[in-house]
Design a protein around this motif. Structure first.
Motif, PDB file in Angstrom:
ATOM      1  N   ARG A   1      -6.904   4.204  -0.172  1.00 37.29           N
ATOM      2  CA  ARG A   1      -7.616   2.972   0.169  1.00 37.29           C
ATOM      3  C   ARG A   1      -7.474   1.916  -0.929  1.00 37.29           C
ATOM      4  N   GLU A   2      -6.265   1.769  -1.438  1.00 41.07           N
ATOM      5  CA  GLU A   2      -5.986   0.820  -2.518  1.00 41.07           C
ATOM      6  C   GLU A   2      -4.753   0.015  -2.168  1.00 41.07           C
ATOM      7  N   VAL A   3      -4.804  -1.288  -2.445  1.00 44.62           N
ATOM      8  CA  VAL A   3      -3.668  -2.179  -2.218  1.00 44.62           C
ATOM      9  C   VAL A   3      -3.332  -2.908  -3.510  1.00 44.62           C
TER      10      VAL A   3
ATOM     11  N   ALA B   1      -7.236  -6.827   3.621  1.00 45.62           N
ATOM     12  CA  ALA B   1      -7.327  -5.500   3.016  1.00 45.62           C
ATOM     13  C   ALA B   1      -8.720  -4.906   3.152  1.00 45.62           C
TER      14      ALA B   1
ATOM     15  N   ALA C   1     -10.040  -1.275   2.830  1.00 45.91           N
ATOM     16  CA  ALA C   1      -9.680  -0.934   1.456  1.00 45.91           C
ATOM     17  C   ALA C   1     -10.928  -0.783   0.589  1.00 45.91           C
TER      18      ALA C   1
ATOM     19  N   GLY D   1       0.820  -1.201   0.000  1.00 50.40           N
ATOM     20  CA  GLY D   1       0.000   0.000   0.000  1.00 50.40           C
ATOM     21  C   GLY D   1       0.855   1.252   0.000  1.00 50.40           C
ATOM     22  N   THR D   2       0.450   2.264  -0.767  1.00 51.45           N
ATOM     23  CA  THR D   2       1.094   3.569  -0.792  1.00 51.45           C
ATOM     24  C   THR D   2       0.022   4.625  -0.563  1.00 51.45           C
ATOM     25  N   ASP D   3       0.264   5.508   0.409  1.00 50.89           N
ATOM     26  CA  ASP D   3      -0.748   6.512   0.786  1.00 50.89           C
ATOM     27  C   ASP D   3      -2.096   5.839   1.031  1.00 50.89           C
ATOM     28  N   PHE D   4      -2.053   4.701   1.709  1.00 48.38           N
ATOM     29  CA  PHE D   4      -3.262   3.903   1.868  1.00 48.38           C
ATOM     30  C   PHE D   4      -4.396   4.638   2.588  1.00 48.38           C
TER      31      PHE D   4
ATOM     32  N   PHE E   1      -0.054   0.704   9.431  1.00 45.43           N
ATOM     33  CA  PHE E   1      -0.685   0.846   8.124  1.00 45.43           C
ATOM     34  C   PHE E   1      -1.207   2.265   7.895  1.00 45.43           C
TER      35      PHE E   1
END
Length: 227
Positions: free
Chosen positions: A118-120, A147, A153, A111-114, A223
């Motif tokens: 809200r994306e994995v 997730a 997510a 995850g980046t900037d989750f 996270f």
């Protein structure tokens, strides 16, 4: 003593400073967890045996082209580097899959900037002698449960080379839809990468593998989420 009991004994205790060691994802056949050194050694041995047909290369980073000993050592270094580079704004969770006390593969969730997106994304491999038994599907279902249900997510994405039918079979079974293509250079020649995407509604509609999540609450700040 069975190997499963031995692994349970030597698995590291969860630390208040690194609670990910206490995270467990359970499916009907598998337990996914952060690996202890003994787990990584077993996974490295599995990688040294071979992950795929040498005539093909399913990975964008062709790490399996290295000689067996170098491949095994590089796997340990990769896992350690993901721990060292972990940030709440950019993280890679690499879990080992334990089938009745035997390490059979690894499943990643990234995850980046989750907290905002809200994306994995996911990535995985299963040892060659364990392929064709539905383990890859169960592994991915486990991290999708983490997730969507555990972390909240909204989307999960994946990608594979256009000729990797095994990966796309798993994606179709779990409800992913086509999401465009990219082109990459692998072994000096162009390859087409097909992207796939799964949204929350499709995940809920296609859930067939029960997933139990343990030890997540103390991990949430890692996270980027409120406990």
């Amino acid at each position: 003593m069975r190997r499963a009991e031995t692994l349970c004994t030597i698995a590291p205790m969860a630390s208040p400073h690194w609670p990910l060691f206490g995270l467990r994802l359970r499916t009907p056949r598998l337990v996914l967890r952060l690996p202890a050194l003994e787990d990584l050694t077993a996974l490295a041995d599995l990688a040294a045996e071979g992950v795929h047909d040498p005539e093909t290369q399913p990975f964008a980073v062709p790490w399996t082209d290295a000689p067996p000993a170098e491949r095994a050592r590089g796997l340990l270094q990769f896992h350690w580097s993901c721990w060292a580079d972990w940030r709440p704004s950019a993280w890679t969770l690499n879990l080992v899959a334990d089938l009745d006390g035997t390490i059979v593969g690894t499943q990643g969730l990234m995850g980046t900037d989750f907290p905002v997106l809200r994306e994995v994304s996911t990535g995985s491999w299963v040892g060659r002698r364990y392929q064709g038994r539905g383990i890859g599907t169960e592994m991915r279902a486990a991290v999708l449960g983490l997730a969507f249900e555990g972390l909240g997510a909204e989307y999960a994405v994946s990608a594979a080379f256009a000729d990797n039918e095994a990966s796309f079979a798993v994606s179709r079974k779990l409800g992913y839809r086509e999401d465009g293509i990219e082109r990459r250079v692998v072994r000096g020649r162009p390859m087409v990468v097909r992207r796939v995407r799964l949204d929350r509604a499709a995940w809920q509609a296609r859930r067939t593998v029960p997933v139990t999540i343990e030890g997540l609450a103390p991990c949430l700040p890692l996270f980027g989420l409120d406990g």
